[in-house]
Design a protein around this motif. Structure first.
Motif, PDB file in Angstrom:
ATOM      1  N   ALA A 377       0.918  -1.136   0.004  1.00 41.24           N
ATOM      2  CA  ALA A 377      -0.012   0.048   0.040  1.00 41.24           C
ATOM      3  C   ALA A 377       0.809   1.252  -0.002  1.00 41.24           C
ATOM      4  O   ALA A 377       0.243   2.405  -0.532  1.00 41.24           O
ATOM      5  N   LYS A 378       2.008   1.297   0.610  1.00 42.32           N
ATOM      6  CA  LYS A 378       2.886   2.445   0.420  1.00 42.32           C
ATOM      7  C   LYS A 378       3.252   2.842  -0.910  1.00 42.32           C
ATOM      8  O   LYS A 378       3.435   4.013  -0.866  1.00 42.32           O
ATOM      9  N   PHE A 383       2.912   7.179  -4.830  1.00 42.64           N
ATOM     10  CA  PHE A 383       2.855   7.469  -6.097  1.00 42.64           C
ATOM     11  C   PHE A 383       1.545   8.485  -6.457  1.00 42.64           C
ATOM     12  O   PHE A 383       1.422   9.377  -7.135  1.00 42.64           O
ATOM     13  N   ALA A 384       0.308   7.876  -5.884  1.00 47.24           N
ATOM     14  CA  ALA A 384      -0.637   8.849  -5.817  1.00 47.24           C
ATOM     15  C   ALA A 384      -0.541  10.195  -5.005  1.00 47.24           C
ATOM     16  O   ALA A 384      -1.170  11.189  -5.818  1.00 47.24           O
ATOM     17  N   GLU A 385       0.138  10.305  -3.911  1.00 47.79           N
ATOM     18  CA  GLU A 385       0.349  11.553  -3.253  1.00 47.79           C
ATOM     19  C   GLU A 385       1.345  12.399  -4.203  1.00 47.79           C
ATOM     20  O   GLU A 385       1.362  13.403  -4.155  1.00 47.79           O
ATOM     21  N   ALA A 386       2.250  11.650  -4.900  1.00 42.49           N
ATOM     22  CA  ALA A 386       3.494  12.717  -5.511  1.00 42.49           C
ATOM     23  C   ALA A 386       2.791  13.574  -6.687  1.00 42.49           C
ATOM     24  O   ALA A 386       1.802  13.218  -7.451  1.00 42.49           O
ATOM     25  N   THR A 387       3.173  14.693  -6.702  1.00 42.92           N
ATOM     26  CA  THR A 387       2.726  15.707  -7.623  1.00 42.92           C
ATOM     27  C   THR A 387       3.774  16.074  -8.632  1.00 42.92           C
ATOM     28  O   THR A 387       3.515  16.692  -9.473  1.00 42.92           O
ATOM     29  N   VAL A 388       5.032  15.351  -8.757  1.00 41.95           N
ATOM     30  CA  VAL A 388       6.071  15.855  -9.401  1.00 41.95           C
ATOM     31  C   VAL A 388       5.577  15.147 -10.835  1.00 41.95           C
ATOM     32  O   VAL A 388       4.684  14.344 -10.689  1.00 41.95           O
ATOM     33  N   PRO A 503      -5.728  20.495   1.348  1.00 45.26           N
ATOM     34  CA  PRO A 503      -5.208  21.153   2.477  1.00 45.26           C
ATOM     35  C   PRO A 503      -5.434  20.052   3.795  1.00 45.26           C
ATOM     36  O   PRO A 503      -6.670  19.595   3.951  1.00 45.26           O
ATOM     37  N   LYS A 504      -4.376  19.754   4.268  1.00 46.49           N
ATOM     38  CA  LYS A 504      -4.391  18.981   5.468  1.00 46.49           C
ATOM     39  C   LYS A 504      -3.332  18.831   6.443  1.00 46.49           C
ATOM     40  O   LYS A 504      -2.220  19.411   5.983  1.00 46.49           O
ATOM     41  N   LYS A 505      -3.260  18.423   7.569  1.00 43.33           N
ATOM     42  CA  LYS A 505      -1.963  18.357   8.317  1.00 43.33           C
ATOM     43  C   LYS A 505      -1.010  17.639   7.697  1.00 43.33           C
ATOM     44  O   LYS A 505       0.131  17.810   7.545  1.00 43.33           O
ATOM     45  N   HIS A 506      -1.348  16.378   7.543  1.00 40.20           N
ATOM     46  CA  HIS A 506      -0.358  15.325   6.870  1.00 40.20           C
ATOM     47  C   HIS A 506      -1.258  14.207   6.815  1.00 40.20           C
ATOM     48  O   HIS A 506      -2.542  13.966   7.375  1.00 40.20           O
ATOM     49  N   GLY A 507      -0.986  13.464   5.689  1.00 38.95           N
ATOM     50  CA  GLY A 507      -1.559  12.219   5.385  1.00 38.95           C
ATOM     51  C   GLY A 507      -1.216  11.321   6.300  1.00 38.95           C
ATOM     52  O   GLY A 507      -0.297  11.349   7.188  1.00 38.95           O
ATOM     53  N   ASN A 508      -1.668  10.091   6.040  1.00 43.72           N
ATOM     54  CA  ASN A 508      -1.413   9.006   7.018  1.00 43.72           C
ATOM     55  C   ASN A 508      -1.030   7.741   6.216  1.00 43.72           C
ATOM     56  O   ASN A 508      -1.564   6.691   6.048  1.00 43.72           O
ATOM     57  N   ILE A 509       0.385   7.743   5.676  1.00 47.36           N
ATOM     58  CA  ILE A 509       0.753   6.533   4.900  1.00 47.36           C
ATOM     59  C   ILE A 509       0.781   5.306   5.640  1.00 47.36           C
ATOM     60  O   ILE A 509       1.119   5.144   6.765  1.00 47.36           O
TER      61      ILE A 509
END
Ligand code: HXC
Length: 511
Positions: A377-378, A383-388, A503-509
Motif C-alpha cells: 500500500a505504501k 505514487f498517488a500522493e506525488a505531484t511531480v 489542505p491537510k495536516k498530513h496524510g497517514n501513509i
C-alpha cells in the motif's frame, strides 16, 4: 592576536595528538580531515568552535574540550552552500551532551533558514554518560530538527564510526545514509554484549551492524563506501542530483548526451520467451545520459531498482522492476524501498520514471505474514500522493496490483507508454484461465487441451498493449529505441506541471 592564535590551535587539536594518532591507527580520519575532504578549498567556515560543555559532573569540569566533540559550520561543495556537522571522536569520544546537541541544532536552524542541505558525519560514543538525562534531551532536540528539516532540505548522513543505542536514530531520520565498510564502523540499537546476555546469541560487531549487513539485509543504509574518501565522493555525487531545498528545482547539467538519440539495442533487449529475464540495469544505463545511474539501495531488495540519473540534463528518479530477481515481483522490502524513494523525489521536485516489468506481488505465507498488504500500500500511497511529473513505461509484464503500484493513469501518472511486448492484465494467463473456467475444468477428465486453447485466447487479448491502448489506458505504444527521446519530450512538456492537493495536516501513509 597571539591569544586568538593559541586558542584556535586548541580548537583544532581537539582531544590532543595522542587521540588523533589513535583515530588514525583505527584507519579513521578526524572530523576536520573529513570536512576538508568534503568542502571546496578553504571554504569551510566553522562556528561555535569555542563552545564547551556546561556540565561539571564526573570530572567534566576538568575535561572541557573546545567544540564539545563536534565541528559545525558551512562551506561550498562544488560551488553550492552546504552545512555540515562532524562528530569529533578525538574530543570526548565525539559524545553528545547538551552543548554538542545545541551546535547540531544550530546547523539545522541556519540550514533551514537559508535552504541548504545538511551533511552529518557521525563518529561518536553516543549519549555522554556524565551528562545523563540532559544528553538524552539533547538527542531529542537533534531528532526534532531532523524531522523539521525532512522534506525541506536534503539530509545526508555519513556513518564514520560507532553508533549504538538511540544514537542510530538521527541517521535513520535523515534521507540517505552512507556507511563505510570496515571494523571501525558499525551501528546497532543493542550491541553484541547485551545481545548475548539477553538472548544468548553470539554475534560480532560487524555481523550485527556493519556496512555489509546494513546494505544487504536490513536496508538501513543506502550506500556502502569502500573507505572514508569514497564516502565523501558518494556524498558529493548525491548532492549533484539534489536541489538545495524543496523550493528549488534539481540542478540541470549540460551532459553533452543528445536527448533525442536512440537507446542502443533496446529493440532487441527483451527476450522472445516471456519468462526469460534480461538486465533492467543495462537498459537504464543505455537510456540515461552518459550511462550514469546513481543507484540507491543497490544491494538490498534487488527485485526493485531505484536511483538518480539525468535525461537530456534533467534529473530524474527511476523506479524499475528487476526481472532478474523474483521475475520482477514486488515483496515487502521492494515496496518499502520504492515508496520511500518516490516520496523523497516528490518532496524535492524530482520527476519520476517508472520502468515496469512485474508479474505482481510475491505470493505466499511469508510475504502475507510480513504484511505485503501494508507494505504494498505504501507504493500506491506514494505514487498517488506525488505531484511531480510521473512517466510510466511498461516494458513487458504489468499484472494486477503491481501494475497499479508502478503508477498508472488513474493513480495519477501523467503519461503511460508501453513497448510492443507489453502484457497488461489482472493476472497471468494460466492463473486467469484456471479461475475463469474452474467449473468447466472440473467436469473434464483431460482438460489440458482446453486450458491451452483458453490460454491462447487470453494471450491474444491481453498479451499485447493494444487492448489497453484502445481503452485509452496507454498514451502510446512506442518502439523501445525511442524511449529516451519520448521521456525527454514528456519531461520538457511537464516542466511547469502544477497539481494541488486538499489542505491537510498530513496524510497517514500505511507504515
Ligand atoms: C562518555 C565516552 C562515551 C560515552 C566513549 N567515551 N563513549 N564518554 N560517554 N558514552 C569516551 C571514552 O571514555 C574515551 O575517553 C573516549 O570517549 C574514546 O572512547 P574509547 O572507549 O577509548 O574508544 P574505543 O575503544 O574506540 O571504543 C569506542 C566505543 C566505546 C565502542 C564507542 O567507547 C563505548 O562502548 N562507549 C560507550 C557506548 C555507549 O554505551 N554509549 C551510550 C549508548 S546509548 P578518553 O578520555 O579515555 O579518551 C545512547 C543513547 C542515545 O547513546 C539515546 C538517544 C535517544
Amino acid at each position: 592576536m597571539e591569544e586568538l592564535k593559541k586558542k584556535k590551535e586548541l580548537v583544532y587539536k581537539g582531544g590532543g595528538e595522542e587521540r588523533i594518532k589513535a583515530q588514525h591507527d583505527k584507519g579513521k580520519l578526524t572530523a576536520r580531515e573529513r570536512l576538508s575532504l568534503l568542502f571546496d578549498g578553504n571554504t569551510f567556515q566553522e562556528f561555535m568552535g569555542f563552545a564547551t560543555t556546561k556540565a561539571t559532573e564526573f570530572g567534566l569540569d576538568k575535561n572541557k574540550v573546545y567544540g564539545d566533540g563536534v565541528v559545525t559550520g558551512w562551506g561550498k561543495v562544488e560551488g553550492r552552500t552546504v552545512f555540515a556537522y562532524a562528530q569529533d571522536f578525538i574530543s570526548l569520544g565525539g559524545t553528545l551532551g547538551e552543548v554538542h546537541a545545541n551546535k547540531i541544532a544550530r546547523v539545522y536552524e541556519l540550514a533551514l533558514k537559508t535552504g541548504a542541505p545538511v551533511v552529518g558525519i557521525n563518529d561518536s560514543g553516543g549519549a555522554r554518560i556524565q551528562e545523563g538525562a540532559v544528553a538524552l534531551e539533547g538527542y531529542g532536540a537533534v531528532f526534532k530538527m531532523n524531522v523539521m528539516a525532512s522534506g525541506v532540505i536534503p539530509q545526508i548522513t555519513i556513518m564514520a564510526g560507532p553508533a549504538a543505542g538511540g544514537a542510530v536514530y538521527s541517521p535513520a531520520l535523515t534521507d540517505f545514509i552512507i556507511m563505510i565498510k570496515g571494523d571501525a564502523y558499525y551501528m546497532f540499537v543493542t550491541g553484541p554484549e547485551i545481545t548475548k546476555v539477553a538472548l544468548g546469541e553470539e554475534v560480532s560487531y560487524q555481523d550485527l551492524g556493519g556496512a555489509i549487513v546494513h546494505s544487504t539485509k536490513s536496508g538501513v543504509i543506502h550506500f556502502m563506501a569502500e573507505n572514508e574518501q569514497d564516502a565523501i565522493n558518494i556524498t558529493k555525487k548525491l548532492l549533484s542530483y539534489l536541489p538545495s531545498n524543496n523550493m528549488e528545482e534539481p540542478p540541470y547539467i549540460d551532459t553533452g548526451d543528445a536527448a533525442d538519440r536512440d537507446v542502443s539495442g533496446a529493440n532487441d533487449i527483451i527476450p522472445t520467451d516471456p519468462v526469460k529475464p534480461y538486465s533492467m540495469r543495462e537498459l537504464i544505463y543505455r537510456t540515461v545520459d552518459n550511462g550514469e545511474f546513481m543507484e540507491v539501495h543497490k544491494y538490498w531488495a534487488n527485485n526493485m531498482i531505484i536511483g538518480f540519473a539525468r535525461i537530456g540534463g534533467n534529473v530524474v528518479g527511476i523506479v524499475a522492476n528487476n526481472p532478474e530477481e523474483f521475475g520482477g515481483a514486488i515483496d515487502v522490502d521492494a515496496a518499502d524501498k520504492a515508496a520511500r524513494f518516490i516520496r523523497f523525489c516528490d518532496a524535492f521536485n524530482i520527476p519520476l520514471i517508472s520502468l515496469v516489468d512485474t508479474p505482481g506481488y510475491v505470493p505466499g505465507t511469508e510475504q502475507e505474514y510480513k504484511g505485503i498488504i501494508r507494505h504494498g500500500a505504501k507504493m500506491l500511497y506514494a505514487f498517488a500522493e506525488a505531484t511531480v511529473p510521473k512517466i510510466t513505461v511498461i516494458l513487458r509484464k504489468s499484472y494486477g496490483g503491481a501494475h497499479i503500484a508502478m503508477s498508472i493513469k488513474s493513480l495519477g501518472a501523467d503519461l503511460v507508454y508501453a513497448w510492443p511486448n507489453a502484457e497488461i492484465a489482472v493476472t497471468g494467463p494460466e492463473g486467469a484461465v484456471r479461475i475463469l473456467y474452474k467449473r468447466d475444468l472440473q467436469k473434464m477428465s483431460n482438460p489440458e487441451d482446453y486450458i491451452k486453447q483458453k490460454i491462447e485466447e487470453y494471450r491474444r487479448l491481453f498479451a499485447n498493449p493494444y487492448w489497453a491502448a484502445e481503452k485509452g489506458l496507454i498514451d502510446d505504444v512506442i518502439e523501445p529505441k525511442d524511449t529516451r527521446r519520448i521521456i525527454y519530450s514528456a519531461l520538457e512538456m511537464l516542466k511547469n506541471k502544477r497539481e494541488y492537493r486538499y489542505p491537510k495536516k498530513h496524510g497517514n501513509i500505511p507504515l
